[in-house]
Design a protein around this motif. Structure first.
Motif, PDB file in Angstrom:
ATOM      1  N   GLU A  71       0.839  -1.209   0.000  1.00 25.78           N
ATOM      2  CA  GLU A  71       0.000   0.000   0.000  1.00 25.78           C
ATOM      3  C   GLU A  71       0.869   1.253   0.000  1.00 25.78           C
ATOM      4  O   GLU A  71       0.621   2.201  -0.751  1.00 25.78           O
ATOM      5  N   GLU A  72       1.925   1.251   0.813  1.00 21.55           N
ATOM      6  CA  GLU A  72       2.858   2.379   0.859  1.00 21.55           C
ATOM      7  C   GLU A  72       3.643   2.477  -0.447  1.00 21.55           C
ATOM      8  O   GLU A  72       3.940   3.577  -0.922  1.00 21.55           O
ATOM      9  N   PHE A  73       3.975   1.332  -1.043  1.00 25.51           N
ATOM     10  CA  PHE A  73       4.652   1.326  -2.335  1.00 25.51           C
ATOM     11  C   PHE A  73       3.810   2.104  -3.342  1.00 25.51           C
ATOM     12  O   PHE A  73       4.305   3.006  -4.012  1.00 25.51           O
ATOM     13  N   TYR A  74       2.543   1.761  -3.444  1.00 18.73           N
ATOM     14  CA  TYR A  74       1.655   2.436  -4.390  1.00 18.73           C
ATOM     15  C   TYR A  74       1.507   3.920  -4.062  1.00 18.73           C
ATOM     16  O   TYR A  74       1.446   4.760  -4.957  1.00 18.73           O
ATOM     17  N   ARG A  75       1.467   4.261  -2.777  1.00 18.84           N
ATOM     18  CA  ARG A  75       1.350   5.666  -2.382  1.00 18.84           C
ATOM     19  C   ARG A  75       2.578   6.456  -2.832  1.00 18.84           C
ATOM     20  O   ARG A  75       2.464   7.562  -3.351  1.00 18.84           O
ATOM     21  N   ARG A  76       3.757   5.871  -2.655  1.00 19.29           N
ATOM     22  CA  ARG A  76       4.993   6.542  -3.060  1.00 19.29           C
ATOM     23  C   ARG A  76       5.072   6.696  -4.578  1.00 19.29           C
ATOM     24  O   ARG A  76       5.518   7.732  -5.081  1.00 19.29           O
ATOM     25  N   GLY A  84      -3.223   9.726  -8.909  1.00 19.73           N
ATOM     26  CA  GLY A  84      -3.884   9.095  -7.776  1.00 19.73           C
ATOM     27  C   GLY A  84      -3.341   7.698  -7.525  1.00 19.73           C
ATOM     28  O   GLY A  84      -2.715   7.085  -8.399  1.00 19.73           O
ATOM     29  N   VAL A  85      -3.628   7.177  -6.337  1.00 18.40           N
ATOM     30  CA  VAL A  85      -3.109   5.867  -5.952  1.00 18.40           C
ATOM     31  C   VAL A  85      -3.666   4.755  -6.848  1.00 18.40           C
ATOM     32  O   VAL A  85      -2.942   3.825  -7.208  1.00 18.40           O
ATOM     33  N   ALA A  86      -4.930   4.847  -7.239  1.00 18.41           N
ATOM     34  CA  ALA A  86      -5.507   3.803  -8.105  1.00 18.41           C
ATOM     35  C   ALA A  86      -4.771   3.747  -9.438  1.00 18.41           C
ATOM     36  O   ALA A  86      -4.421   2.663  -9.925  1.00 18.41           O
ATOM     37  N   ASP A  87      -4.525   4.914 -10.042  1.00 18.99           N
ATOM     38  CA  ASP A  87      -3.780   4.943 -11.302  1.00 18.99           C
ATOM     39  C   ASP A  87      -2.346   4.473 -11.095  1.00 18.99           C
ATOM     40  O   ASP A  87      -1.807   3.708 -11.900  1.00 18.99           O
ATOM     41  N   SER A  89      -1.163   2.397  -8.889  1.00 20.30           N
ATOM     42  CA  SER A  89      -1.071   0.951  -8.689  1.00 20.30           C
ATOM     43  C   SER A  89      -1.208   0.218 -10.020  1.00 20.30           C
ATOM     44  O   SER A  89      -0.481  -0.744 -10.284  1.00 20.30           O
ATOM     45  N   ARG A  90      -2.086   0.690 -10.884  1.00 24.87           N
ATOM     46  CA  ARG A  90      -2.245   0.076 -12.209  1.00 24.87           C
ATOM     47  C   ARG A  90      -0.978   0.284 -13.038  1.00 24.87           C
ATOM     48  O   ARG A  90      -0.459  -0.649 -13.653  1.00 24.87           O
ATOM     49  N   HIS A  91      -0.454   1.504 -13.024  1.00 23.80           N
ATOM     50  CA  HIS A  91       0.759   1.802 -13.786  1.00 23.80           C
ATOM     51  C   HIS A  91       1.944   0.974 -13.281  1.00 23.80           C
ATOM     52  O   HIS A  91       2.726   0.446 -14.083  1.00 23.80           O
ATOM     53  N   ALA A  92       2.086   0.857 -11.964  1.00 25.41           N
ATOM     54  CA  ALA A  92       3.199   0.093 -11.387  1.00 25.41           C
ATOM     55  C   ALA A  92       3.115  -1.377 -11.790  1.00 25.41           C
ATOM     56  O   ALA A  92       4.147  -1.993 -12.115  1.00 25.41           O
ATOM     57  N   ARG A  93       1.913  -1.924 -11.791  1.00 21.60           N
ATOM     58  CA  ARG A  93       1.759  -3.320 -12.206  1.00 21.60           C
ATOM     59  C   ARG A  93       2.144  -3.494 -13.671  1.00 21.60           C
ATOM     60  O   ARG A  93       2.777  -4.485 -14.049  1.00 21.60           O
ATOM     61  N   VAL A  94       1.775  -2.526 -14.514  1.00 15.81           N
ATOM     62  CA  VAL A  94       2.148  -2.588 -15.934  1.00 15.81           C
ATOM     63  C   VAL A  94       3.664  -2.471 -16.088  1.00 15.81           C
ATOM     64  O   VAL A  94       4.278  -3.233 -16.848  1.00 15.81           O
ATOM     65  N   VAL A  95       4.276  -1.534 -15.388  1.00 17.94           N
ATOM     66  CA  VAL A  95       5.731  -1.380 -15.469  1.00 17.94           C
ATOM     67  C   VAL A  95       6.410  -2.687 -15.080  1.00 17.94           C
ATOM     68  O   VAL A  95       7.329  -3.152 -15.770  1.00 17.94           O
ATOM     69  N   MET A  96       5.957  -3.316 -14.007  1.00 18.28           N
ATOM     70  CA  MET A  96       6.587  -4.558 -13.574  1.00 18.28           C
ATOM     71  C   MET A  96       6.306  -5.696 -14.543  1.00 18.28           C
ATOM     72  O   MET A  96       7.144  -6.598 -14.689  1.00 18.28           O
ATOM     73  N   PRO A 121       0.579  -9.117  -6.092  1.00 17.66           N
ATOM     74  CA  PRO A 121      -0.155  -8.441  -7.168  1.00 17.66           C
ATOM     75  C   PRO A 121       0.726  -7.549  -8.043  1.00 17.66           C
ATOM     76  O   PRO A 121       0.456  -7.394  -9.242  1.00 17.66           O
ATOM     77  N   LEU A 122       1.781  -6.983  -7.487  1.00 18.31           N
ATOM     78  CA  LEU A 122       2.685  -6.152  -8.276  1.00 18.31           C
ATOM     79  C   LEU A 122       3.378  -6.976  -9.362  1.00 18.31           C
ATOM     80  O   LEU A 122       3.732  -6.466 -10.405  1.00 18.31           O
ATOM     81  N   PHE A 123       3.509  -8.261  -9.097  1.00 22.47           N
ATOM     82  CA  PHE A 123       4.184  -9.172 -10.022  1.00 22.47           C
ATOM     83  C   PHE A 123       3.208 -10.067 -10.777  1.00 22.47           C
ATOM     84  O   PHE A 123       3.591 -11.074 -11.335  1.00 22.47           O
TER      85      PHE A 123
END
Length: 127
Positions: A71-76, A84-87, A89-96, A121-123
């Motif tokens: 959760e903190e990962f996505y916030r950072r 926003g955090v929702a975007d 988290s989606r972007h981070a998952r795509v990057v990974m 979920p990030l992976f």
């Protein structure tokens, strides 16, 4: 994988409007991941990424893991990316997802081994 390919894939998969937005997502995700990893792992990961992205995955100085939650990962990531955090988290998952295709399975395993199960979920694992 070349830098242009990496950014194009992030842009396409995340449905972003520009390469600049894809670059921001990649930078924010890799910088945050580097903060979460320990030892030489950020440098090992960086060595397999396109040069233009490698600097964001590296951590200067002695690296000690900052054990923050997913959760903190996505916030950072959201803060760094300016979304926003929702975007974020989606972007981070795509990057990974693109990182998984850009680095060896062994390197990805080394990165994953430093993170708790909640990072699944990030992976692309589970929920």
């Amino acid at each position: 994988m070349k830098y242009e390919e990496f950014i194009a894939e992030v842009r396409r998969r995340a449905s972003l409007g520009s390469d600049g937005e894809a670059e921001a997502a990649a930078r924010a995700t890799l910088r945050t991941l580097a903060e979460r990893l320990a030892g030489g792992e950020p440098h090992d990961l960086a060595s397999q990424l396109p040069g233009e992205l490698a600097e964001y995955a590296r951590y200067e100085g002695e690296q000690k893991s900052d054990p923050f939650s997913l959760e903190e990962f996505y916030r950072r990531v959201a803060e760094r990316e300016g979304v926003g955090v929702a975007d974020a988290s989606r972007h981070a998952r795509v990057v990974m997802e693109v990182v998984r295709e850009a680095v060896t399975a062994g390197e990805l395993g080394d990165v994953r081994s430093q993170l708790p199960a909640e990072y699944g979920p990030l992976f692309g694992e589970g929920g």
